[in-house]
Each structure stands twice: as C-alpha cells, then as structure tokens.
Design an enzyme around this catalytic site. Structure first.
Site, PDB file in Angstrom:
ATOM      1  N   ASP A 218     -28.047   4.399  -7.160  1.00  0.00           N
ATOM      2  CA  ASP A 218     -26.935   4.289  -8.106  1.00  0.00           C
ATOM      3  C   ASP A 218     -27.135   5.225  -9.294  1.00  0.00           C
ATOM      4  O   ASP A 218     -27.995   4.979 -10.135  1.00  0.00           O
ATOM      5  CB  ASP A 218     -26.824   2.839  -8.593  1.00  0.00           C
ATOM      6  CG  ASP A 218     -26.277   1.931  -7.511  1.00  0.00           C
ATOM      7  OD1 ASP A 218     -25.194   2.244  -6.979  1.00  0.00           O
ATOM      8  OD2 ASP A 218     -26.931   0.936  -7.181  1.00  0.00           O
TER       9      ASP A 218
ATOM     10  N   MET B  37     -21.692   7.396  -9.899  1.00  0.00           N
ATOM     11  CA  MET B  37     -20.792   6.765 -10.882  1.00  0.00           C
ATOM     12  C   MET B  37     -20.803   7.657 -12.116  1.00  0.00           C
ATOM     13  O   MET B  37     -21.389   7.325 -13.157  1.00  0.00           O
ATOM     14  CB  MET B  37     -21.276   5.339 -11.195  1.00  0.00           C
ATOM     15  CG  MET B  37     -20.975   4.372 -10.068  1.00  0.00           C
ATOM     16  SD  MET B  37     -21.880   2.821 -10.228  1.00  0.00           S
ATOM     17  CE  MET B  37     -23.389   3.268  -9.404  1.00  0.00           C
TER      18      MET B  37
ATOM     19  N   ASP C  84     -20.067  -2.514  -1.537  1.00  0.00           N
ATOM     20  CA  ASP C  84     -21.092  -2.422  -2.584  1.00  0.00           C
ATOM     21  C   ASP C  84     -20.769  -3.408  -3.698  1.00  0.00           C
ATOM     22  O   ASP C  84     -19.694  -3.339  -4.303  1.00  0.00           O
ATOM     23  CB  ASP C  84     -21.140  -0.991  -3.129  1.00  0.00           C
ATOM     24  CG  ASP C  84     -22.277  -0.787  -4.123  1.00  0.00           C
ATOM     25  OD1 ASP C  84     -23.139  -1.682  -4.256  1.00  0.00           O
ATOM     26  OD2 ASP C  84     -22.304   0.283  -4.762  1.00  0.00           O
ATOM     27  N   GLY C  85     -21.722  -4.313  -3.962  1.00  0.00           N
ATOM     28  CA  GLY C  85     -21.576  -5.255  -5.069  1.00  0.00           C
ATOM     29  C   GLY C  85     -21.415  -6.677  -4.587  1.00  0.00           C
ATOM     30  O   GLY C  85     -20.545  -6.968  -3.758  1.00  0.00           O
TER      31      GLY C  85
ATOM     32  N   HIS D  61     -24.775   7.126  -4.784  1.00  0.00           N
ATOM     33  CA  HIS D  61     -23.515   6.607  -5.340  1.00  0.00           C
ATOM     34  C   HIS D  61     -23.328   7.208  -6.721  1.00  0.00           C
ATOM     35  O   HIS D  61     -23.979   6.795  -7.681  1.00  0.00           O
ATOM     36  CB  HIS D  61     -23.626   5.074  -5.385  1.00  0.00           C
ATOM     37  CG  HIS D  61     -22.398   4.391  -5.883  1.00  0.00           C
ATOM     38  ND1 HIS D  61     -22.340   3.025  -6.101  1.00  0.00           N
ATOM     39  CD2 HIS D  61     -21.162   4.866  -6.209  1.00  0.00           C
ATOM     40  CE1 HIS D  61     -21.135   2.704  -6.542  1.00  0.00           C
ATOM     41  NE2 HIS D  61     -20.403   3.800  -6.622  1.00  0.00           N
TER      42      HIS D  61
ATOM     43  N   GLY E 250     -21.394  -0.541 -12.495  1.00  0.00           N
ATOM     44  CA  GLY E 250     -22.124  -0.493 -13.756  1.00  0.00           C
ATOM     45  C   GLY E 250     -23.369  -1.339 -13.819  1.00  0.00           C
ATOM     46  O   GLY E 250     -24.246  -1.062 -14.629  1.00  0.00           O
TER      47      GLY E 250
ATOM     48  N   MET F  49     -25.695   6.595 -12.668  1.00  0.00           N
ATOM     49  CA  MET F  49     -24.709   6.269 -13.714  1.00  0.00           C
ATOM     50  C   MET F  49     -24.938   7.182 -14.910  1.00  0.00           C
ATOM     51  O   MET F  49     -26.082   7.383 -15.327  1.00  0.00           O
ATOM     52  CB  MET F  49     -24.893   4.824 -14.179  1.00  0.00           C
ATOM     53  CG  MET F  49     -24.794   3.812 -13.059  1.00  0.00           C
ATOM     54  SD  MET F  49     -25.047   2.152 -13.705  1.00  0.00           S
ATOM     55  CE  MET F  49     -25.180   1.228 -12.189  1.00  0.00           C
TER      56      MET F  49
ATOM     57  N   SER G 216     -30.123  -1.290  -2.529  1.00  0.00           N
ATOM     58  CA  SER G 216     -29.907  -0.494  -3.740  1.00  0.00           C
ATOM     59  C   SER G 216     -31.114  -0.684  -4.641  1.00  0.00           C
ATOM     60  O   SER G 216     -31.422  -1.810  -5.056  1.00  0.00           O
ATOM     61  CB  SER G 216     -28.648  -0.975  -4.461  1.00  0.00           C
ATOM     62  OG  SER G 216     -28.725  -0.620  -5.834  1.00  0.00           O
TER      63      SER G 216
ATOM     64  N   HIS H 160     -29.942   3.100  -1.058  1.00  0.00           N
ATOM     65  CA  HIS H 160     -28.759   3.339  -1.889  1.00  0.00           C
ATOM     66  C   HIS H 160     -29.222   3.632  -3.319  1.00  0.00           C
ATOM     67  O   HIS H 160     -29.983   2.866  -3.913  1.00  0.00           O
ATOM     68  CB  HIS H 160     -27.886   2.086  -1.843  1.00  0.00           C
ATOM     69  CG  HIS H 160     -26.599   2.183  -2.594  1.00  0.00           C
ATOM     70  ND1 HIS H 160     -25.451   2.717  -2.051  1.00  0.00           N
ATOM     71  CD2 HIS H 160     -26.279   1.803  -3.858  1.00  0.00           C
ATOM     72  CE1 HIS H 160     -24.475   2.646  -2.944  1.00  0.00           C
ATOM     73  NE2 HIS H 160     -24.947   2.104  -4.055  1.00  0.00           N
TER      74      HIS H 160
ATOM     75  N   MET I 106     -15.865  -1.167  -3.553  1.00  0.00           N
ATOM     76  CA  MET I 106     -16.658  -1.870  -4.563  1.00  0.00           C
ATOM     77  C   MET I 106     -16.156  -3.313  -4.651  1.00  0.00           C
ATOM     78  O   MET I 106     -14.955  -3.546  -4.812  1.00  0.00           O
ATOM     79  CB  MET I 106     -16.512  -1.217  -5.933  1.00  0.00           C
ATOM     80  CG  MET I 106     -17.084   0.179  -6.084  1.00  0.00           C
ATOM     81  SD  MET I 106     -18.869   0.307  -6.124  1.00  0.00           S
ATOM     82  CE  MET I 106     -19.389  -0.864  -7.344  1.00  0.00           C
TER      83      MET I 106
HETATM   84  C1  DX5 Z   1     -23.057  -1.406  -9.112  1.00  0.00           C
HETATM   85  C2  DX5 Z   1     -23.852  -0.618  -8.098  1.00  0.00           C
HETATM   86  C3  DX5 Z   1     -24.332  -1.450  -6.982  1.00  0.00           C
HETATM   87  C4  DX5 Z   1     -25.288  -2.513  -7.424  1.00  0.00           C
HETATM   88  C5  DX5 Z   1     -25.204  -3.674  -6.497  1.00  0.00           C
HETATM   89  O1  DX5 Z   1     -22.509  -0.559 -10.038  1.00  0.00           O
HETATM   90  O2  DX5 Z   1     -23.056   0.390  -7.552  1.00  0.00           O
HETATM   91  O3  DX5 Z   1     -24.905  -0.659  -5.964  1.00  0.00           O
HETATM   92  O4  DX5 Z   1     -26.609  -2.072  -7.510  1.00  0.00           O
HETATM   93  O5  DX5 Z   1     -25.875  -4.753  -7.043  1.00  0.00           O
HETATM   94  P1  DX5 Z   1     -25.778  -6.211  -6.401  1.00  0.00           P
HETATM   95  O6  DX5 Z   1     -26.078  -6.099  -4.947  1.00  0.00           O
HETATM   96  O7  DX5 Z   1     -26.812  -6.996  -7.150  1.00  0.00           O
HETATM   97  O8  DX5 Z   1     -24.386  -6.681  -6.672  1.00  0.00           O
HETATM   98 ZN    ZN Z   2     -23.854   1.391  -5.726  1.00  0.00          ZN
END
Ligand code: DX5
Ligand code: ZN
Length: 227
Positions: free
Chosen positions: A37, A70, A177-178, A68, A144, A39, A10, A35, A139
């Site tokens: 993200d 969000m 993810d996460g 992804h 976030g 937001m 990511s 990946h 997740m």
């Molecule tokens: C969180 C994201 C993740 C995030 C993961 O909202 O969707 O993709 O970047 O970060 P790590 O791997 O550091 O938990």
């Molecule tokens: Zn993500």
C-alpha cells in the site's frame, strides 16, 4: 490459491521491524501476492510505503508484488514502482486523469495493470478499460488505513463487475481490498471476487500470519458462487 481464490497479504499491518520474516511467513503459508500500500499524504491523508521498501521486498521474495498506488498523479508513479520491482500496478480511477495512458505505460513495460475503485465510485468508470486490464480492485473500505469495517455495497459491485467481465470474455481478475476477514472473505468470493487482500486479518496479535492464512483459506473452502 484455494478454490481459485488468491490471497494477497497487505504488509500495511505487518511488523516493519521484522518485514523479511513476515513476508517469508506469508510465502510459506502459500500467499499468492504481497500487497503493498503506497500512500502519498495527498490522495489519502497518510504517508506509508515508498520505493526503497518495494525494492527491499523485491530482493527477498519471488511472489507477485501487487502495488496499490494511493497517490495523486499515478501517471508519474507507475514507472518508478515498476523499476522498484512491482509486478501488478494498481491505479485509482479517481486519481488518474488519463487512465488509458497509464495502463498502456504499464503494459509497455511488460507488467500487469490494475484499476481501483473507491467505495463511492461506480463500476461504470472502468467499463471502457475492462478489456485492457489484468485486475479491477474493488475497495471495501475508504482507502487510507487498515483495520476498518467492511462496506457491504462492495458485494453487489463485485457481482456487477463479474457479470461484465464474464459476458465480455475479459481476462481481468477481481480483487477486493479492505475489511476482508474470515467472515467477509467467503462472501466476496461468492460474489465473484478471485483475489482477496487482507492486512489486519493476517497480521495481528492473535496468531501468526501463517495460522491466519490457514484460517482464511478454511473459510474459503466451502464457497459456492452466488453471483
Ligand atoms: C487500505 C489499504 C488496504 C488495507 C487493508 O487503504 O489499501 O490494503 O491495508 O487493511 P485491512 O485488511 O485491515 O482492511
Ligand atoms: Zn491496498
């Protein structure tokens, strides 16, 4: 891919002033997806990456772009992010008012559709669309931000999904993810996940992304599925 597990770095934790190099480093190290993200400051408090960045990444890599979303009203965002170069469009069930419609829209544009579950959202909310999707994202942190601690209840959730998918004979892959790290990655894989997203475990000050990807892979080389 190692042991059938795909790695999806990511870029949320990447150095954005060197995004091209960072993506190329992941590619050289054998990453399967990038990946991204997205937001919107509404579904989650932060605002992160938008269409121009996805377009720019599309120009520099042939890897699968795992987008992804969000965002609220993902129904409105799937098409623009496909046009920007997204290959896999992941939509949160908590945000979609018509999950089925957005999946159909992604498929109409000949791309892959994923559905995402927040830590507090039960597996049952995606059961009806399991036959239709290419991916279910579990997740393991609240969405976030990167760098949060892994939430353990993600593991039995992955195992439940794995059973539903295998028993139904569906094609959906399971992405976590996460909080994915050298410690949690093998546990996610053992529970039945086969795509792992990692931001802070890959982009950090301790080592280069390439080395971190090698280490993650090593951690995955001795898994036996327990689910
Ligand atoms: C969180 C994201 C993740 C995030 C993961 O909202 O969707 O993709 O970047 O970060 P790590 O791997 O550091 O938990
Ligand atoms: Zn993500």
């Amino acid at each position: 891919m190692i042991n059938g597990i795909k790695l999806a770095p990511s870029i949320l934790s990447a150095d954005f002033s060197r995004l091209r190099e960072q993506v190329e480093e992941c590619e050289r190290a054998g990453a399967d997806y990038i990946h991204i993200d997205v937001m919107d400051g509404r579904f989650v408090p932060a605002i992160s990456i938008g269409l121009p960045v996805v377009e720019a990444i599309r120009r520099i890599t042939g890897l699968v772009l795992d987008v992804h979303l969000m965002v609220v009203e993902p129904e409105k965002q799937a098409a623009p992010f496909i046009d920007a170069g997204g290959d896999m469009i992941n939509v949160h069930v908590e945000a979609a008012t018509d999950l089925h419609r957005v999946i159909r829209e992604v498929h109409r544009r000949e791309k892959r559709a994923g559905v995402c579950l927040n830590p507090g959202t039960p597996v049952g909310t995606v059961e009806e669309v399991l036959p239709d999707v290419e991916q279910v994202m579990v997740m393991a942190v609240n969405p976030g931000a990167s760098g949060q601690r892994f939430i353990e209840s993600a593991l039995p959730k992955v195992a439940r999904l794995r059973r539903l998918i295998d028993e139904g004979g569906f094609r959906a892959e399971i992405e976590v993810d996460g909080g994915v790290s050298m410690k949690t990655a093998p546990r996610c894989a053992a529970a039945g996940a086969n795509v792992l997203v990692a931001a802070s475990a890959i982009f950090n000050e301790h080592a280069a992304p390439e080395q971190n990807i090698v280490r993650l892979r090593e951690s995955l080389s001795r898994i036996e599925r327990s689910a």
